[in-house]
Design a protein around this motif. Structure first.
Motif, PDB file in Angstrom:
ATOM      1  N   VAL A 200       4.335   1.155  -5.854  1.00 29.70           N
ATOM      2  CA  VAL A 200       4.993   1.941  -4.805  1.00 29.70           C
ATOM      3  C   VAL A 200       5.442   0.965  -3.729  1.00 29.70           C
ATOM      4  O   VAL A 200       4.655   0.138  -3.259  1.00 29.70           O
ATOM      5  N   VAL A 201       6.706   1.039  -3.338  1.00 25.67           N
ATOM      6  CA  VAL A 201       7.273   0.149  -2.320  1.00 25.67           C
ATOM      7  C   VAL A 201       7.699   0.991  -1.123  1.00 25.67           C
ATOM      8  O   VAL A 201       8.322   2.043  -1.288  1.00 25.67           O
TER       9      VAL A 201
ATOM     10  N   ASP B 195     -10.201   3.959  -1.608  1.00 23.70           N
ATOM     11  CA  ASP B 195     -10.794   2.841  -2.341  1.00 23.70           C
ATOM     12  C   ASP B 195      -9.950   2.365  -3.516  1.00 23.70           C
ATOM     13  O   ASP B 195     -10.116   1.263  -3.991  1.00 23.70           O
ATOM     14  N   ARG B 196      -9.077   3.235  -4.054  1.00 22.81           N
ATOM     15  CA  ARG B 196      -8.249   2.833  -5.189  1.00 22.81           C
ATOM     16  C   ARG B 196      -6.950   2.185  -4.747  1.00 22.81           C
ATOM     17  O   ARG B 196      -6.138   1.818  -5.587  1.00 22.81           O
ATOM     18  N   ILE B 197      -6.742   2.054  -3.456  1.00 23.14           N
ATOM     19  CA  ILE B 197      -5.440   1.654  -2.947  1.00 23.14           C
ATOM     20  C   ILE B 197      -5.459   0.185  -2.539  1.00 23.14           C
ATOM     21  O   ILE B 197      -6.299  -0.232  -1.743  1.00 23.14           O
ATOM     22  N   ALA B 198      -4.558  -0.600  -3.102  1.00 23.60           N
ATOM     23  CA  ALA B 198      -4.405  -2.007  -2.735  1.00 23.60           C
ATOM     24  C   ALA B 198      -2.953  -2.223  -2.335  1.00 23.60           C
ATOM     25  O   ALA B 198      -2.053  -2.056  -3.157  1.00 23.60           O
ATOM     26  N   VAL B 199      -2.735  -2.542  -1.073  1.00 27.09           N
ATOM     27  CA  VAL B 199      -1.377  -2.674  -0.553  1.00 27.09           C
ATOM     28  C   VAL B 199      -1.211  -4.057   0.063  1.00 27.09           C
ATOM     29  O   VAL B 199      -2.013  -4.472   0.900  1.00 27.09           O
TER      30      VAL B 199
ATOM     31  N   ALA C 225       2.406  -1.413  -2.954  1.00 24.10           N
ATOM     32  CA  ALA C 225       1.104  -0.914  -3.396  1.00 24.10           C
ATOM     33  C   ALA C 225       0.968  -1.101  -4.896  1.00 24.10           C
ATOM     34  O   ALA C 225       1.872  -0.757  -5.659  1.00 24.10           O
ATOM     35  N   LEU C 226      -0.165  -1.646  -5.300  1.00 27.43           N
ATOM     36  CA  LEU C 226      -0.525  -1.763  -6.709  1.00 27.43           C
ATOM     37  C   LEU C 226      -1.566  -0.682  -6.965  1.00 27.43           C
ATOM     38  O   LEU C 226      -2.697  -0.768  -6.502  1.00 27.43           O
TER      39      LEU C 226
END
Length: 615
Positions: free
Chosen positions: A359-360, A413-417, A426-427
């Motif tokens: 996601v960008v 917790d699942r979000i890495a940006v 976002a990955l």
């Protein structure tokens, strides 16, 4: 014996006096000198340096073990520290220099951690003429804090010192300090105030057991962001469904505040990432001590916010490393190895992620005009003066990707940006299609069959608050890729998400999103057709029909759209419009007569289809 807190707890929390950020407000009307601390046997303090400076006036007290607490200081404080920040002798000089520069009047160091006050700290305090006291391990910092508060606030409202001190105790107990839930519970039990901490999109982070609905939280956030952008002074009072709420910004220490008549650049940058404290009461009726108390509570919550953000550092770094490999064209095997490292962090206990999604997002701020970019193209980033803000987009994307119906501070917790340049990336790991998120509270399934996010649903519940925060000089655009199953697909997913975001940026509006499914031929091409060409094309085909509809109160344009949607089927279109087939044939004939086109020809059908999409 004093209660010993862990170094992590000391670093995580401080106790600012309840004053507005960036001010030097006295706690009360009475004065207290540093030497008064030595005149009280119960405190058992020993002065180790700065004996000539003991006539300094104490105006507040702060407990900290941060390496740099200067952003929480406004001057006049007595600082209490357990020395957990000191790892080597070289740490003392910069710590003391920061305190002296912030206007601290004295430093009291506990002996519980190291057994004695180190010589390097004594020397640093002497060089900077900062009085230094040793606190015996049998004396709790709470005892000193209570004494100072009593001395400098003798005439203060009776409940203020007690409530603030209880907040401080609970926020600084244990490795997490209880979090803002503890503080808000005390507001309810001690002052009968129901309060909630909300994210900038209105998501409930903490608060009273009576939950706010997603719609109510979004409405309060919208009002708060609009008031902040308008430069109105907090707290902002809002009436919602017959109930009055007072909204207090939870700003990062050191940030300025909006003032009447204008909004500072720092407020404009931070308004989309700041939390807010919503209190079910009319603050316009409060006395000054109660307002001071709520301002102190927002500062305590801001410290907890910093702790939460620090916990995201690992996820952000993982995302940054993986995306750098993807953009550099690294071999798939190297990217796969890094994904295997990231998966347990982002999906604890679930093993490797079978799907990944990109996601960008980009937040553009217009420096010299309207950021809308006009009707049609709307590409704010391409307009003169538009500036992208990667950190703001990063913080905002982390919040957007959390289900609005999910409460709590650790729900991302699942979000890495990561952020690079002016965009945030976002990955997002997808555990499995069957385990993907179901319907949200506002209705609509946010996850399609492949377990990925849908762009149109992602912004549904946050569009209004974000538009209010962006006001008339900013835009948020967002693109979502399809989910991919391997490292080989990540580069294509990144390009797909970026292209979808450019499609969203070409649309009018403050908050726009586009997904991979929208990258069909006509959707891909139409936004980039120049405005004058679009207007001329649609006018040539549709103006005769619009003019006829206005003069005769007819419905030729809706009929044309339905006919094309039904792929030219007379029976299906007539049933959809609840018309007799002969009536439909008459209308289509009139359309052909007015435009000179033949709807049995593929070329003319395509022209009408594009004209309707561009109108």
């Amino acid at each position: 014996m004093a209660t010993r807190r862990t170094p992590a707890a000391r670093r995580a929390f401080t106790f600012p006096t309840p004053a507005l950020p960036g001010t030097t407000r006295e706690i009360g009307g009475d004065e207290m000198r540093l030497r008064a601390l030595l005149e009280t046997d119960a405190l058992g303090l020993r002065v180790l340096g700065g004996q000539d400076e003991l006539d300094r006036t104490v105006r507040g007290v702060m407990t900290t073990d941060l390496r740099d607490p200067s952003r929480y200081l406004s001057g006049g404080e007595l600082v209490l520290t357990g020395l957990a920040w000191r790892r080597t002798p070289e740490d003392s000089e910069p710590f003391v220099r920061l305190l002296a520069g912030a206007g601290v009047v004295g430093l009291a160091a506990g002996e519980a951690e190291l057994g004695a006050i180190p010589d390097d700290l004594v020397g640093a305090c002497r060089r900077h003429r900062l009085p230094l006291f040793a606190v015996n391990e049998s004396v709790a910092f709470a005892t000193i804090t209570e004494y100072v508060v009593r001395q400098v606030s003798g005439e203060r409202a009776g409940d203020l010192a007690a409530v603030v001190d209880r907040h401080r105790r609970l926020m600084t107990s244990g490795p997490t300090g209880g979090g803002p839930e503890v503080v808000l519970d005390l507001l309810g039990t001690d002052l009968d105030l129901r309060a909630w901490v909300l994210s900038p999109t209105g998501r409930r982070i903490a608060g009273a057991s009576e939950k706010l609905s997603v719609a109510a939280g979004a409405a309060l956030a919208t009002e708060h962001l609009a008031a902040t952008r308008a430069g109105r002074r907090a707290p902002h009072r809002v009436a919602l469904d017959g109930t009055t709420y007072s909204l207090f910004p939870v700003r990062r220490p050191g940030r300025g505040a909006a003032t009447a008549g204008g909004v500072g650049a720092d407020v404009r940058e931070g308004v989309l990432s700041d939390w807010l404290l919503a209190v079910e009461a009319d603050a316009g009726e409060w006395a000054a001590p109660r307002l001071d108390l709520l301002q102190g509570v927002t500062q305590l919550i801001a410290v907890e916010r910093d702790r939460r953000d620090a916990a995201r550092t690992v996820r952000r770094r993982l995302a940054q490393e993986i995306l750098e490999l993807v953009q550099a064209g690294a071999p798939p095997a190297e990217i796969s190895a890094r994904l295997r490292v990231a998966a347990p962090v982002l999906l604890p206990g679930q093993g490797a992620a079978p799907h990944w999604q990109i996601v960008v997002a980009r937040v553009d701020r217009q420096e010299g005009g309207d950021a809308d970019g006009g009707e049609g193209t709307g590409a704010a980033e391409g307009a003169e003066g538009a500036v992208g803000s990667g950190p703001v987009a990063q913080s905002l994307l982390e919040e957007i990707l959390v289900d609005p119906a999910t409460a709590g501070m650790e729900s991302g917790d699942r979000i890495a940006v990561a952020h690079t340049g002016g965009e945030a990336i976002a990955l997002l790991p997808m555990p499995a299609p069957a385990a993907s998120r179901g319907e949200d509270e506002g209705g609509g399934d946010a996850t399609p069959a492949d377990g990925g996010l849908r762009a149109d649903v992602l912004l549904a519940s946050v569009r209004e608050p974000l538009a209010a925060g962006l006001a008339d000089d900013g835009r948020l655009t967002l693109g979502v890729s399809a989910s991919v199953h391997s490292a080989e697909g990540l580069r294509g997913a990144l390009e797909e998400a970026r292209h979808a975001r450019r499609v969203a940026a070409a649309r009018p509006g403050r908050v726009c999103a586009a997904g991979h499914h929208e990258l069909a031929s006509h959707v891909l091409l139409l936004p980039f057709v120049p405005d004058d060409v679009r207007r001329a094309f649609t006018a040539r085909l549709l103006d005769p029909l619009w003019d006829y509809d206005r003069r005769h109160r007819a419905e030729l344009v809706p009929t044309l759209g339905a006919f094309l949607d039904c792929d030219g089927s007379w029976t299906r279109c007539a049933a959809r419009l609840h018309l007799h087939v002969n009536t439909l044939r008459y209308r289509v004939g009139r359309i052909e007569q007015l435009t000179g086109r033949d709807l049995s020809r593929l070329e003319d059908k395509l022209d009408f289809f594009l004209a309707l999409r561009m109108s």
